[in-house]
Design a protein around this motif. Structure first.
Motif, PDB file in Angstrom:
ATOM      1  N   SER A   1       8.519  24.890 -43.140  1.00 22.17           N
ATOM      2  CA  SER A   1       9.403  24.210 -42.178  1.00 22.17           C
ATOM      3  C   SER A   1       9.148  24.750 -40.773  1.00 22.17           C
ATOM      4  O   SER A   1       9.068  24.002 -39.808  1.00 22.17           O
ATOM      5  CB  SER A   1      10.871  24.456 -42.557  1.00 22.17           C
ATOM      6  N   PHE A   2       8.987  26.058 -40.662  1.00 20.00           N
ATOM      7  CA  PHE A   2       8.752  26.639 -39.337  1.00 20.00           C
ATOM      8  C   PHE A   2       7.387  26.231 -38.798  1.00 20.00           C
ATOM      9  O   PHE A   2       7.216  25.984 -37.605  1.00 20.00           O
ATOM     10  CB  PHE A   2       8.877  28.163 -39.390  1.00 20.00           C
ATOM     11  N   LEU A   3       6.399  26.172 -39.708  1.00 21.59           N
ATOM     12  CA  LEU A   3       5.070  25.751 -39.221  1.00 21.59           C
ATOM     13  C   LEU A   3       5.154  24.325 -38.695  1.00 21.59           C
ATOM     14  O   LEU A   3       4.554  23.991 -37.659  1.00 21.59           O
ATOM     15  CB  LEU A   3       4.044  25.865 -40.353  1.00 21.59           C
ATOM     16  N   VAL A   4       5.944  23.474 -39.377  1.00 19.07           N
ATOM     17  CA  VAL A   4       6.120  22.098 -38.884  1.00 19.07           C
ATOM     18  C   VAL A   4       6.736  22.148 -37.492  1.00 19.07           C
ATOM     19  O   VAL A   4       6.299  21.449 -36.568  1.00 19.07           O
ATOM     20  CB  VAL A   4       7.042  21.294 -39.853  1.00 19.07           C
ATOM     21  N   LEU A   5       7.721  23.047 -37.312  1.00 21.41           N
ATOM     22  CA  LEU A   5       8.343  23.174 -35.983  1.00 21.41           C
ATOM     23  C   LEU A   5       7.287  23.473 -34.945  1.00 21.41           C
ATOM     24  O   LEU A   5       7.206  22.831 -33.902  1.00 21.41           O
ATOM     25  CB  LEU A   5       9.378  24.317 -36.021  1.00 21.41           C
ATOM     26  N   ILE A   6       6.430  24.447 -35.246  1.00 17.88           N
ATOM     27  CA  ILE A   6       5.440  24.872 -34.246  1.00 17.88           C
ATOM     28  C   ILE A   6       4.447  23.740 -33.989  1.00 17.88           C
ATOM     29  O   ILE A   6       4.094  23.452 -32.837  1.00 17.88           O
ATOM     30  CB  ILE A   6       4.758  26.173 -34.716  1.00 17.88           C
ATOM     31  N   VAL A   7       4.040  23.011 -35.025  1.00 19.48           N
ATOM     32  CA  VAL A   7       3.097  21.894 -34.823  1.00 19.48           C
ATOM     33  C   VAL A   7       3.770  20.825 -33.964  1.00 19.48           C
ATOM     34  O   VAL A   7       3.191  20.304 -33.009  1.00 19.48           O
ATOM     35  CB  VAL A   7       2.671  21.300 -36.199  1.00 19.48           C
ATOM     36  N   MET A   8       5.048  20.536 -34.279  1.00 18.24           N
ATOM     37  CA  MET A   8       5.776  19.527 -33.479  1.00 18.24           C
ATOM     38  C   MET A   8       5.780  19.951 -32.001  1.00 18.24           C
ATOM     39  O   MET A   8       5.525  19.147 -31.110  1.00 18.24           O
ATOM     40  CB  MET A   8       7.235  19.454 -33.955  1.00 18.24           C
ATOM     41  N   LEU A   9       6.030  21.248 -31.772  1.00 19.98           N
ATOM     42  CA  LEU A   9       6.102  21.714 -30.376  1.00 19.98           C
ATOM     43  C   LEU A   9       4.739  21.613 -29.724  1.00 19.98           C
ATOM     44  O   LEU A   9       4.617  21.370 -28.530  1.00 19.98           O
ATOM     45  CB  LEU A   9       6.626  23.156 -30.324  1.00 19.98           C
ATOM     46  N   LEU A  10       3.678  21.800 -30.538  1.00 18.41           N
ATOM     47  CA  LEU A  10       2.329  21.681 -29.961  1.00 18.41           C
ATOM     48  C   LEU A  10       2.100  20.254 -29.498  1.00 18.41           C
ATOM     49  O   LEU A  10       1.607  19.999 -28.393  1.00 18.41           O
ATOM     50  CB  LEU A  10       1.270  22.077 -30.997  1.00 18.41           C
ATOM     51  N   LEU A  11       2.534  19.279 -30.354  1.00 23.43           N
ATOM     52  CA  LEU A  11       2.276  17.874 -29.998  1.00 23.43           C
ATOM     53  C   LEU A  11       3.224  17.445 -28.876  1.00 23.43           C
ATOM     54  O   LEU A  11       2.823  16.815 -27.915  1.00 23.43           O
ATOM     55  CB  LEU A  11       2.508  16.996 -31.238  1.00 23.43           C
ATOM     56  N   ARG A  12       4.519  17.793 -29.034  1.00 21.26           N
ATOM     57  CA  ARG A  12       5.471  17.361 -27.994  1.00 21.26           C
ATOM     58  C   ARG A  12       6.137  18.624 -27.433  1.00 21.26           C
ATOM     59  O   ARG A  12       7.184  19.024 -27.891  1.00 21.26           O
ATOM     60  CB  ARG A  12       6.544  16.437 -28.609  1.00 21.26           C
ATOM     61  N   PRO A  13       5.488  19.299 -26.485  1.00 16.72           N
ATOM     62  CA  PRO A  13       5.989  20.594 -26.028  1.00 16.72           C
ATOM     63  C   PRO A  13       7.471  20.593 -25.689  1.00 16.72           C
ATOM     64  O   PRO A  13       8.142  21.592 -25.851  1.00 16.72           O
ATOM     65  CB  PRO A  13       5.159  20.904 -24.786  1.00 16.72           C
ATOM     66  N   THR A  14       8.012  19.460 -25.273  1.00 14.33           N
ATOM     67  CA  THR A  14       9.448  19.543 -24.922  1.00 14.33           C
ATOM     68  C   THR A  14      10.286  18.776 -25.947  1.00 14.33           C
ATOM     69  O   THR A  14      11.354  18.312 -25.636  1.00 14.33           O
ATOM     70  CB  THR A  14       9.683  18.921 -23.530  1.00 14.33           C
ATOM     71  N   GLY A  15       9.746  18.591 -27.136  1.00  9.05           N
ATOM     72  CA  GLY A  15      10.565  17.976 -28.190  1.00  9.05           C
ATOM     73  C   GLY A  15      10.452  16.462 -28.206  1.00  9.05           C
ATOM     74  O   GLY A  15       9.791  15.867 -27.365  1.00  9.05           O
ATOM     75  N   LEU A  16      11.112  15.828 -29.203  1.00  8.13           N
ATOM     76  CA  LEU A  16      10.964  14.381 -29.432  1.00  8.13           C
ATOM     77  C   LEU A  16      11.484  13.562 -28.251  1.00  8.13           C
ATOM     78  O   LEU A  16      10.806  12.695 -27.727  1.00  8.13           O
ATOM     79  CB  LEU A  16      11.737  13.999 -30.700  1.00  8.13           C
ATOM     80  N   PHE A  17      12.721  13.845 -27.820  1.00  5.52           N
ATOM     81  CA  PHE A  17      13.303  13.068 -26.714  1.00  5.52           C
ATOM     82  C   PHE A  17      13.600  14.035 -25.572  1.00  5.52           C
ATOM     83  O   PHE A  17      14.715  14.497 -25.423  1.00  5.52           O
ATOM     84  CB  PHE A  17      14.615  12.405 -27.166  1.00  5.52           C
ATOM     85  N   PRO A  18      12.587  14.424 -24.830  1.00  4.84           N
ATOM     86  CA  PRO A  18      12.768  15.536 -23.889  1.00  4.84           C
ATOM     87  C   PRO A  18      13.999  15.430 -23.007  1.00  4.84           C
ATOM     88  O   PRO A  18      14.866  16.290 -23.051  1.00  4.84           O
ATOM     89  CB  PRO A  18      11.495  15.521 -23.050  1.00  4.84           C
ATOM     90  N   ASN A  19      14.135  14.383 -22.247  1.00  3.37           N
ATOM     91  CA  ASN A  19      15.253  14.481 -21.295  1.00  3.37           C
ATOM     92  C   ASN A  19      16.259  13.371 -21.514  1.00  3.37           C
ATOM     93  O   ASN A  19      16.830  12.842 -20.597  1.00  3.37           O
ATOM     94  CB  ASN A  19      14.687  14.430 -19.861  1.00  3.37           C
ATOM     95  N   HIS A  20      16.434  13.013 -22.747  1.00  8.96           N
ATOM     96  CA  HIS A  20      17.379  11.906 -23.005  1.00  8.96           C
ATOM     97  C   HIS A  20      18.742  12.519 -23.212  1.00  8.96           C
ATOM     98  O   HIS A  20      19.068  13.040 -24.271  1.00  8.96           O
ATOM     99  CB  HIS A  20      16.914  11.147 -24.275  1.00  8.96           C
ATOM    100  N   ARG A  21      19.534  12.583 -22.200  1.00  3.65           N
ATOM    101  CA  ARG A  21      20.856  13.257 -22.312  1.00  3.65           C
ATOM    102  C   ARG A  21      21.731  12.525 -23.333  1.00  3.65           C
ATOM    103  O   ARG A  21      21.746  11.312 -23.304  1.00  3.65           O
ATOM    104  CB  ARG A  21      21.570  13.241 -20.950  1.00  3.65           C
TER     105      ARG A  21
END
Lengths: 285, 313, 257, 378
Positions: free
Chosen positions: A265-285
């Motif tokens: 699960s953590f490795l998935v987290l790190i891969v996700m961060l590699l692809l989208r450094p600021t997460g899935l919806f970066p600035n969608h308040r």
């Protein structure tokens, strides 16, 4: 069977999502990473347990009462613990919430001991089965409750004045203050809402697992990761992140092995961060 | 930050004398606490390098501690290597593992990095449980030999205590050397403003990675000492709660203050023991202490007896 | 062009989303003296400084200083090539003292590796840098604030500290990004005096500034940007009368609309 | 919520106070390390209560009469290891470093007992544990005694019962902990040696897991008629609940199917088979007398650990009466005791490995969630 795994993953993911949502509300309004967020959920679980098991209060009364109790706990947290240190450097504030986490989790351990307690399920009865997928009623309830709650929060955030105040403070504390918004009161209410959301998650999770004092930290870590995957600060992101974590945990432990579940699960987290450094919806308040 | 007048000379001298003279008089259990405080002080000093100076929140430091401890434990028990070779090996291997967090620190900072450090700590712990072929898994490693110095084994806790004090003094001197050097200043500059520091010619990547490698190496040394002292290791003692405990030591002591980290490790380790007669209440009180100190002493305990800087408002 | 060109940019382009901040910009900064870089708001002045100092990566184009191409490379490489700068909105090291901030400016003149720090083999250079820093602090009249954290200084003092920090690097080219913004006349005079003293020591200054009176007074040559293009370059007298410059600043006269 | 801790504490204080006055002599101190906070604190609390109660009963009729004729009361020194080895190490070191402590009880969790054995051995202090992991008595330690049948005995009994019920295909699930893995190894060996069978499937899970859908799913999908789970009560209860939800109607065997498990699992515990060292429905005279007295004192039914530590205190008291309070003499006295009758059955402290007792029972929960004894093994 894989569908079964994914569906039950969604159920546990829904609770992570709710706690992550509460986590992000606090981050947006007070720029505080709240290590005690998991404890709000545990507090609601224990209040519900005491009311229903020992106070013999019927569930449909006990559950809302315990959510209100954790909202009060959230409000008090801001008033007593957070407000004096707001604005200080990030490490001081994080340490204060760590101190709070210790107090709440060990306070619960003091009163209720370390052992787990079974929690009565609101809708007892055989699980629903359709198309080979068996869905315990509680899991269905969790997913539905999450969807309802998210809609309610979104409506509150967009329509009600409180929602607008919350978003204003989240955007810019100083400007919000200049516009006449009582920032401290709004942040306190933000904590209350966040704790209430965590409380709902706790109450929904209680029947599925056992209520015990040391659930807080593991829950926090899952929702912290969920919030980060979703783009720290974004509400839809927190939801997506929570559901994703729930499903990944289950699928990995089914397909690979439970020993390496958290590692993967953590490795998935790190891969996700590699692809989208600021997460899935970066600035969608 | 106020220009750091080092802690008043008197306080330093008193502390040094006490560290050497008092322990022989202590009851066995109190001496045991002193050894543990010494080991945790080294660990806190290593984390202070990352949190205090480079300004990066790291909540996975127990991972480095685990790598250092297991390296020494496995080398001395399974392969019969003397402690004096296992120690440098632990430092080296843990320092190298510092890259595992050094490289991500180039790409992420703040809470993104905090989550990655938590992930690192939990992955290392899970691997120490599941790689039974290497670490004996949950059975742990037991009967780890104490080091032999000039022919006799440091079996007594007092002898081992002096070894820890010597190494702690060396790490303390090293940290003081760094804080006043261009290296320490550059680290603090990139903490305050990476862009400006880069424009001054600071190679941000090199400094961040060396900070993690150096910090990991020292944490590995603390791990090596811990393994040889308790003579038994198992994955349970290297969890997230330990990482949080070390982080609280640094912050409670005083972010960025060397004396503070030592004070912090003393407070975090000894206070719960002192409160022990309160039985099960002591841990709740400990949580309250953390909140109160952060509330009224933003600069941490260090502001009490030295001119260490108040936490940056 | 004169053989004494210090900095040369050719075809420098940088856009933010749709906005073209720098478009195919080719200008030269002569060695010695103060060169002005002016233009209405949003003309790309700050972007130019950020690209030259390595803070921003250009989409295309080259930047050469004393024969070395630095466009797109890290900021510390630009610093190593002799470029120092101040920031439009103040980027001091709040956690360090005034003296430590200036010492940081001289970072490249020290050996700051781990070994040097460990063995303290850098004492001589450190002492030399400290003395130079104290001289600079005297120049910018901040000696009395030396031991204070940078965050506790007044706005004007912080501006001067940024200049002092940049000077500590003994740069070839000093980029000043609106150093006079928000200053009263007395403080302005002080900064102008600092600039003249710096140029006298052989440092070239590229001054980005809106205070036209000062720019016209101190600059030997002025380059004017508008919408990321160079619309004029030359001595102040020519620039003052240049049609394109007036139109850029004052907009088209009514009858031309 | 009954404040058990406070009430327990008050009761203990009055007892000691009463005795102290009568005997007037300086108490003989026995150390107890148990899980008093965190997960597993429920059993730890019952261990402390049973040991204290045994001491109170001895002290009430004048304490222990030593070889030199003097009578001295017993005093319990309880420390908490939070089920964590490093904390257990500190706690046991504190007991062993205290010269007035003549003998050591506990720890209960195998993951704390095994790694801390060397502390007791180096001090030469008699140590009576309730951990079931095999390795504890195979490390050649001369100071350790086990007042409970090992998981080898249990697994043999359980394996015999499951196969006797006509199940050949058995799915094994176990907690990735000292206790879980030792149980699995014993069960697999018992199946192989006694029935020449191998488990159809072996799945592990982490201690503290909450979602067992994945494991339950694989078991149901593989269609095994019987499942044997080795681990602690919470995980066991969650696993059987999820199995029942997914339609599993086969035999569920569990090596910690005590009253705590029954409370957690609720109706899902019906039909669950378990092996225990002792259970309150055991019909022999000693057990029934103990259960009656225990219910009279605490109006609650005793669990296996209550009998273990009650016996352990009485065994130690008997040895102290014969050998006095010197640690070495006490250890020698225990080693020379061939047979000693307790609630669980007859102990053999002189057993070279330290495994004093092998009696265990196999129980099955009936409709009223009462554990009926379906097999006894001595």
């Amino acid at each position: 069977m894989l569908v079964q795994i994914v569906v039950s993953g969604l159920a546990s993911g829904a609770t992570y999502a709710l706690i992550a949502l509460g986590f992000v509300i606090i981050w947006n309004t007070a720029a505080v990473v709240n290590f005690a967020q998991g404890e709000f959920a545990v507090a609601a679980m224990f209040v519900a347990l005491v009311l229903s098991r020992f106070g013999h209060v019927p569930l449909f009364l006990a559950l809302p009462a315990s959510v209100a109790a954790s909202a009060l706990l959230g409000w008090l947290t801001e008033r007593i613990v957070i407000r004096p240190v707001i604005g200080r450097n990030a490490m001081t504030v994080v340490t204060v919430t760590i101190g709070l986490q210790i107090v709440l989790s060990d306070g619960a351990k003091l009163i209720f001991g370390g052992q787990p307690y079974p929690f009565p399920a609101p809708f007892s009865g055989a699980p629903l089965g359709f198309g080979g997928v068996v869905l315990p009623r509680q899991s269905l309830l969790v997913i539905l409750a999450m969807a309802l709650l998210v809609a309610a929060l979104h409506a509150m955030s967009v329509l009600t004045p409180f929602g607008k105040r919350l978003r204003a403070v989240a955007q810019d504390r100083e400007v919000a203050a200049m516009m006449g918004i009582d920032v401290n009161r709004t942040v306190a209410q933000g904590f209350a809402v966040s704790a209430a959301v965590a409380g709902v998650a706790g109450v929904l999770l209680a029947p599925v697992i056992f209520v015990s004092a040391d659930l807080g930290l593991p829950l926090l870590i899952k929702s912290f990761v969920a919030a980060i995957i979703g783009g720290f600060g974004s509400y839809p992101g927190a939801l997506a992140g929570g559901l994703l974590i729930g499903v990944i945990d289950n699928v990995v432990s089914y397909a690979v092995s439970t020993d390496y579940r958290d590692v993967i699960s953590f490795l998935v987290l790190i891969v996700m961060l590699l692809l989208r450094p600021t997460g899935l919806f970066p600035n969608h308040r | 930050m106020m220009s750091r007048r080092p802690a008043p000379r008197a306080a330093l001298a008193v502390a040094a004398v006490a560290a050497v003279a008092v322990p022989p008089l202590l009851a066995p259990y109190a001496l045991h606490l002193c050894v543990m405080v010494g080991i945790f002080a080294i660990l806190a000093l290593s984390l202070n390098l990352i949190c205090g100076w480079a300004g990066m929140i790291s909540l996975g430091h127990a991972g480095f501690w685990l790598i250092g401890a297991y390296t020494t434990a496995l080398l001395t028990t399974d392969h019969g290597i003397a402690f004096w070779w296992a120690l440098p090996a632990s430092i080296g291997i843990t320092a190298a593992s510092g890259l595992l967090l050094g490289l991500p620190s180039l790409r992420w900072n703040g809470h993104f990095l905090a989550v990655i450090t938590i992930a690192f700590g939990m992955i290392v712990q899970t691997l120490s449980v599941n790689w039974e072929w290497l670490t004996h898994g949950n059975d742990g490693v037991s009967n780890i030999p104490r080091p032999v110095l000039f022919g006799h084994r440091l079996g007594a806790n007092l002898a081992f205590y002096y070894l820890v004090v010597v190494i702690l003094a060396a790490v303390w001197a090293l940290m003081h050397r760094f804080i006043v050097s261009g290296y320490g200043r550059a680290l603090k500059a990139l903490r305050d403003d990476e862009v400006a520091a880069a424009c001054m010619g600071v190679n941000i990547a090199r400094f961040k990675v060396t900070a993690f490698v150096l910090s990991a190496g020292i944490a590995g040394m603390a791990g090596s000492l811990y393994a040889s002292y308790v003579r038994f290791l198992n994955p349970d003692s290297f969890g997230l709660d330990t990482s949080i405990r070390v982080f609280v030591m640094v912050v409670i002591g005083g972010i960025g203050s060397i004396g503070g980290s030592i004070l912090g490790s003393f407070a975090v380790y000894v206070l719960p023991e002192v409160l022990r007669p309160l039985q099960q209440y002591y841990y709740v009180i400990w949580g309250v202490v953390v909140i109160v100190v952060m509330r009224f002493l933003p600069g941490g305990l260090a502001t009490i007896w030295s001119s260490a800087p108040p936490g940056r408002e | 062009m004169a053989a004494t060109a210090l900095l040369q940019t050719s075809g420098l382009t940088r856009s933010f989303g749709g906005l073209l901040a720098l478009s195919d910009l080719t200008i030269t900064v002569e060695a010695g003296g103060i060169q002005g870089l002016i233009g209405p708001n949003g003309s790309g002045k700050s972007t130019f400084i950020n690209v030259v100092s390595g803070v921003l990566r250009p989409d295309a184009g080259r930047v050469t200083i004393a024969g070395r191409q630095i466009a797109g490379r890290r900021a510390d490489i630009a610093a190593r090539a002799g470029i120092a700068r101040t920031f439009q909105n103040l980027r001091l090291f709040g956690g360090l003292t005034v003296l430590e901030n200036v010492l940081m400016g001289g970072h490249l003149r020290l050996r700051t590796g781990l070994a040097a720090a460990l063995l303290g083999t850098d004492r001589a250079r450190e002492q030399g840098l400290r003395e130079h820093a104290e001289q600079i602090l005297a120049l910018v009249r901040l000696t009395h604030r030396m031991r204070q954290p940078a965050g506790t200084l007044s706005y004007g003092e912080q501006r001067r500290l940024e200049i002092a920090r940049a000077l500590a690097a003994r740069p070839r080219l000093l980029l000043l990004d609106e150093p006079l913004a928000g200053m009263n006349p007395a403080e302005m005079a002080m900064v102008v005096e600092i600039m003249q003293h710096t140029v006298a020591e052989g440092v070239t200054i590229l001054l980005v500034e809106h205070a036209m009176r000062v720019v016209m007074a101190v600059c030997a040559r002025i380059t004017v940007l508008n919408f990321g293009r160079c619309i004029a370059a030359g001595p102040p007298a020519a620039i003052r009368r240049d049609e394109a410059v007036i139109r850029a600043y004052l907009g088209r006269a009514r009858h031309d609309a | 919520m009954k404040r058990r801790q406070v009430l327990g504490g008050v009761a203990a204080l009055t007892a000691v106070g009463y005795v102290g006055a009568a005997a007037g002599a300086e108490p003989i101190r026995i150390g107890l390390d148990a899980v008093l906070t965190g997960a597993g604190a429920d059993i730890g609390e019952r261990i402390r209560r049973a040991a204290q109660w045994a001491m109170d009963r001895i002290n009430r009729n004048g304490g222990v009469q030593l070889p030199d004729g003097s009578r001295r009361p017993l005093e319990l020194v309880a420390v908490d290891d939070q089920a964590k080895p490093d904390i257990g190490l500190n706690a046991i070191r504190r007991l062993v470093d205290d010269p007035t402590v003549v003998a050591l009880l506990g720890p209960d969790w195998s993951s704390v007992t095994y790694p801390t054995l060397f502390v007791g051995e180096e001090a030469g202090i008699a140590q009576i544990t309730s951990s079931v992991a095999q390795r504890i008595t195979q490390a050649g330690m001369k100071h350790i005694f086990r007042a409970r049948s090992t998981d080898a005995d249990w697994m043999a009994a359980l394996a015999d019962y499951i196969v006797a019920e006509g199940h050949q295909q058995i799915g094994v699930t176990y907690a990735n902990s000292e206790f879980g893995r030792s149980g699995r190894a014993a069960f697999v060996r018992a199946l192989k040696e006694r029935r020449n069978l191998a488990p159809a499937q072996e799945l592990s899970y982490a201690v503290g897991d909450t979602d067992f859908t994945a494991i339950a799913g694989r078991l149901v999908q593989s269609g095994v008629p019987a499942v044997c789970n080795l681990g602690n009560e919470p995980e066991g209860a969650l696993l059987i609940k999820t199995l029942r939800q997914l339609g599993f109607r086969g035999l569920f065997a569990f090596n910690s199917a005590d009253s705590i498990f029954a409370k957690l699992a609720g109706p899902d515990a019906i039909g669950v088979v378990g092996s225990l060292s002792w259970v309150d429905t055991k019909s022999d005279a000693a057990s029934q007398a103990f259960v009656g007295a225990y219910r009279a004192q605490f109006n609650e039914t005793p669990i296996g650990h209550s009998a273990i530590y009650y016996d352990a205190i009485n065994l130690l008291a008997d040895a102290i009466a014969r050998a006095g309070t010197d640690r070495g003499a006490l250890l020698a006295a225990l080693k020379s005791t061939d047979a000693w009758g307790g609630v669980q059955g007859n102990y053999h402290p002189s057993a070279p490995t330290g495994d004093m007792i092998h009696s265990c029972v196999v129980i099955r929960y009936n409709q009223q969630l009462v554990p009926e004894v379906v097999a006894v093994r001595d």
